[in-house]
Design a protein around this motif. Structure first.
Motif, PDB file in Angstrom:
ATOM      1  N   PHE A  45      12.153  -2.086   3.465  1.00 58.82           N
ATOM      2  CA  PHE A  45      10.963  -2.271   2.635  1.00 58.82           C
ATOM      3  C   PHE A  45       9.666  -2.247   3.453  1.00 58.82           C
ATOM      4  O   PHE A  45       8.644  -2.754   3.012  1.00 58.82           O
ATOM      5  CB  PHE A  45      11.062  -3.603   1.871  1.00 58.82           C
ATOM      6  CG  PHE A  45      12.282  -3.700   1.013  1.00 58.82           C
ATOM      7  CD1 PHE A  45      12.355  -3.034  -0.201  1.00 58.82           C
ATOM      8  CD2 PHE A  45      13.371  -4.457   1.429  1.00 58.82           C
ATOM      9  CE1 PHE A  45      13.484  -3.124  -1.000  1.00 58.82           C
ATOM     10  CE2 PHE A  45      14.507  -4.552   0.635  1.00 58.82           C
ATOM     11  CZ  PHE A  45      14.562  -3.885  -0.572  1.00 58.82           C
ATOM     12  N   ARG A  46       9.697  -1.645   4.641  1.00 56.58           N
ATOM     13  CA  ARG A  46       8.524  -1.723   5.521  1.00 56.58           C
ATOM     14  C   ARG A  46       7.303  -1.005   4.951  1.00 56.58           C
ATOM     15  O   ARG A  46       6.189  -1.485   5.112  1.00 56.58           O
ATOM     16  CB  ARG A  46       8.852  -1.255   6.933  1.00 56.58           C
ATOM     17  CG  ARG A  46       9.112   0.204   7.105  1.00 56.58           C
ATOM     18  CD  ARG A  46       9.411   0.538   8.582  1.00 56.58           C
ATOM     19  NE  ARG A  46       9.648   1.939   8.739  1.00 56.58           N
ATOM     20  CZ  ARG A  46      10.846   2.507   8.661  1.00 56.58           C
ATOM     21  NH1 ARG A  46      11.913   1.789   8.450  1.00 56.58           N
ATOM     22  NH2 ARG A  46      10.966   3.810   8.813  1.00 56.58           N
ATOM     23  N   ASP A  47       7.476   0.111   4.268  1.00 56.75           N
ATOM     24  CA  ASP A  47       6.322   0.812   3.701  1.00 56.75           C
ATOM     25  C   ASP A  47       5.665  -0.033   2.612  1.00 56.75           C
ATOM     26  O   ASP A  47       4.438  -0.137   2.546  1.00 56.75           O
ATOM     27  CB  ASP A  47       6.723   2.174   3.145  1.00 56.75           C
ATOM     28  CG  ASP A  47       7.127   3.154   4.241  1.00 56.75           C
ATOM     29  OD1 ASP A  47       6.710   2.958   5.397  1.00 56.75           O
ATOM     30  OD2 ASP A  47       7.865   4.107   3.928  1.00 56.75           O
ATOM     31  N   GLU A  48       6.477  -0.640   1.774  1.00 59.52           N
ATOM     32  CA  GLU A  48       5.965  -1.518   0.721  1.00 59.52           C
ATOM     33  C   GLU A  48       5.241  -2.727   1.327  1.00 59.52           C
ATOM     34  O   GLU A  48       4.165  -3.107   0.881  1.00 59.52           O
ATOM     35  CB  GLU A  48       7.144  -1.985  -0.136  1.00 59.52           C
ATOM     36  CG  GLU A  48       6.808  -2.970  -1.207  1.00 59.52           C
ATOM     37  CD  GLU A  48       8.055  -3.458  -1.937  1.00 59.52           C
ATOM     38  OE1 GLU A  48       7.978  -4.559  -2.493  1.00 59.52           O
ATOM     39  OE2 GLU A  48       9.089  -2.753  -1.948  1.00 59.52           O
ATOM     40  N   ASN A  49       5.836  -3.302   2.375  1.00 56.94           N
ATOM     41  CA  ASN A  49       5.233  -4.456   3.023  1.00 56.94           C
ATOM     42  C   ASN A  49       3.915  -4.072   3.692  1.00 56.94           C
ATOM     43  O   ASN A  49       2.934  -4.815   3.625  1.00 56.94           O
ATOM     44  CB  ASN A  49       6.209  -5.053   4.038  1.00 56.94           C
ATOM     45  CG  ASN A  49       5.850  -6.451   4.434  1.00 56.94           C
ATOM     46  OD1 ASN A  49       5.187  -6.657   5.435  1.00 56.94           O
ATOM     47  ND2 ASN A  49       6.298  -7.424   3.654  1.00 56.94           N
ATOM     48  N   LYS A  50       3.870  -2.887   4.301  1.00 56.75           N
ATOM     49  CA  LYS A  50       2.645  -2.394   4.957  1.00 56.75           C
ATOM     50  C   LYS A  50       1.531  -2.223   3.933  1.00 56.75           C
ATOM     51  O   LYS A  50       0.382  -2.577   4.191  1.00 56.75           O
ATOM     52  CB  LYS A  50       2.941  -1.071   5.669  1.00 56.75           C
ATOM     53  CG  LYS A  50       1.723  -0.344   6.204  1.00 56.75           C
ATOM     54  CD  LYS A  50       1.231  -0.939   7.498  1.00 56.75           C
ATOM     55  CE  LYS A  50       0.225  -0.046   8.187  1.00 56.75           C
ATOM     56  NZ  LYS A  50      -1.145  -0.470   7.999  1.00 56.75           N
ATOM     57  N   ARG A  51       1.853  -1.688   2.767  1.00 56.57           N
ATOM     58  CA  ARG A  51       0.843  -1.551   1.718  1.00 56.57           C
ATOM     59  C   ARG A  51       0.304  -2.922   1.311  1.00 56.57           C
ATOM     60  O   ARG A  51      -0.898  -3.094   1.106  1.00 56.57           O
ATOM     61  CB  ARG A  51       1.412  -0.814   0.500  1.00 56.57           C
ATOM     62  CG  ARG A  51       1.489   0.691   0.686  1.00 56.57           C
ATOM     63  CD  ARG A  51       1.822   1.415  -0.604  1.00 56.57           C
ATOM     64  NE  ARG A  51       3.119   1.058  -1.155  1.00 56.57           N
ATOM     65  CZ  ARG A  51       4.282   1.603  -0.782  1.00 56.57           C
ATOM     66  NH1 ARG A  51       4.293   2.548   0.147  1.00 56.57           N
ATOM     67  NH2 ARG A  51       5.411   1.229  -1.348  1.00 56.57           N
ATOM     68  N   GLY A  52       1.192  -3.895   1.218  1.00 56.56           N
ATOM     69  CA  GLY A  52       0.763  -5.255   0.914  1.00 56.56           C
ATOM     70  C   GLY A  52      -0.145  -5.810   1.996  1.00 56.56           C
ATOM     71  O   GLY A  52      -1.163  -6.449   1.707  1.00 56.56           O
ATOM     72  N   HIS A  53       0.203  -5.544   3.257  1.00 60.35           N
ATOM     73  CA  HIS A  53      -0.651  -5.982   4.361  1.00 60.35           C
ATOM     74  C   HIS A  53      -2.023  -5.312   4.291  1.00 60.35           C
ATOM     75  O   HIS A  53      -3.045  -5.961   4.514  1.00 60.35           O
ATOM     76  CB  HIS A  53       0.001  -5.653   5.701  1.00 60.35           C
ATOM     77  CG  HIS A  53       1.133  -6.542   6.061  1.00 60.35           C
ATOM     78  ND1 HIS A  53       1.944  -6.293   7.143  1.00 60.35           N
ATOM     79  CD2 HIS A  53       1.614  -7.682   5.504  1.00 60.35           C
ATOM     80  CE1 HIS A  53       2.865  -7.229   7.230  1.00 60.35           C
ATOM     81  NE2 HIS A  53       2.686  -8.091   6.244  1.00 60.35           N
ATOM     82  N   ASP A  54      -2.039  -4.016   4.000  1.00 62.73           N
ATOM     83  CA  ASP A  54      -3.311  -3.294   3.919  1.00 62.73           C
ATOM     84  C   ASP A  54      -4.211  -3.880   2.830  1.00 62.73           C
ATOM     85  O   ASP A  54      -5.410  -4.055   3.042  1.00 62.73           O
ATOM     86  CB  ASP A  54      -3.075  -1.802   3.662  1.00 62.73           C
ATOM     87  CG  ASP A  54      -2.437  -1.090   4.846  1.00 62.73           C
ATOM     88  OD1 ASP A  54      -2.420  -1.659   5.961  1.00 62.73           O
ATOM     89  OD2 ASP A  54      -1.941   0.034   4.647  1.00 62.73           O
ATOM     90  N   GLU A  55      -3.613  -4.206   1.685  1.00 64.32           N
ATOM     91  CA  GLU A  55      -4.388  -4.825   0.598  1.00 64.32           C
ATOM     92  C   GLU A  55      -4.900  -6.201   0.998  1.00 64.32           C
ATOM     93  O   GLU A  55      -6.066  -6.537   0.753  1.00 64.32           O
ATOM     94  CB  GLU A  55      -3.528  -4.931  -0.669  1.00 64.32           C
ATOM     95  CG  GLU A  55      -3.233  -3.592  -1.305  1.00 64.32           C
ATOM     96  CD  GLU A  55      -2.209  -3.692  -2.430  1.00 64.32           C
ATOM     97  OE1 GLU A  55      -1.927  -4.817  -2.896  1.00 64.32           O
ATOM     98  OE2 GLU A  55      -1.698  -2.640  -2.843  1.00 64.32           O
ATOM     99  N   LEU A  56      -4.024  -6.993   1.618  1.00 62.68           N
ATOM    100  CA  LEU A  56      -4.433  -8.321   2.077  1.00 62.68           C
ATOM    101  C   LEU A  56      -5.534  -8.228   3.132  1.00 62.68           C
ATOM    102  O   LEU A  56      -6.482  -9.006   3.128  1.00 62.68           O
ATOM    103  CB  LEU A  56      -3.239  -9.086   2.655  1.00 62.68           C
ATOM    104  CG  LEU A  56      -2.297  -9.704   1.643  1.00 62.68           C
ATOM    105  CD1 LEU A  56      -1.004 -10.145   2.326  1.00 62.68           C
ATOM    106  CD2 LEU A  56      -2.958 -10.879   0.955  1.00 62.68           C
TER     107      LEU A  56
END
Length: 115
Positions: A45-56
């Motif tokens: 799930f790293r791509d999904e988690n990265k998108r979450g990090h980018d938003e945060l």
């Protein structure tokens, strides 16, 4: 963490600005470290988690700028105090509760050493 934003009305604001900057820097460091671990362990799930990090990251950058703007005022108004409370709640609920408890827990048991 219980923090009374009213205390900053008459006190030196520099320590609080320093704290905000340190929290911001730690957040970014945490995201990069976590992303490196995910890549190293081929986390599904790293791509999904990265998108979450980018938003945060975008949101905490906006919040940091706003807190600096507010705290550099000579006098804080009631709406400034309300905005500071709102920003504090975002860190507690938006990052800690929402992201860590939903997204980051997906890593538990997946990473080699349960980090």
């Amino acid at each position: 963490m219980v923090l009374s934003w009213r205390c900053v009305i008459h006190e030196d604001k520099e320590p609080l600005l320093f704290f905000i900057d340190q929290l911001y820097a730690y957040s970014l460091e945490h995201f990069r470290h976590e992303e490196a671990l995910q890549l190293q362990n081929l986390f599904a799930f790293r791509d999904e988690n990265k998108r979450g990090h980018d938003e945060l990251e975008m949101e905490i950058t906006r919040i940091r700028i706003d807190i600096h703007r507010i705290l550099k005022k000579a006098e804080l108004l009631a709406e400034d105090i309300d905005k500071l409370r709102e920003h504090s709640a975002f860190f507690a609920k938006g990052w800690l509760m929402k992201h860590i408890l939903t997204e980051d827990l997906k890593m538990k048991g997946f990473m080699g050493n349960d980090e």
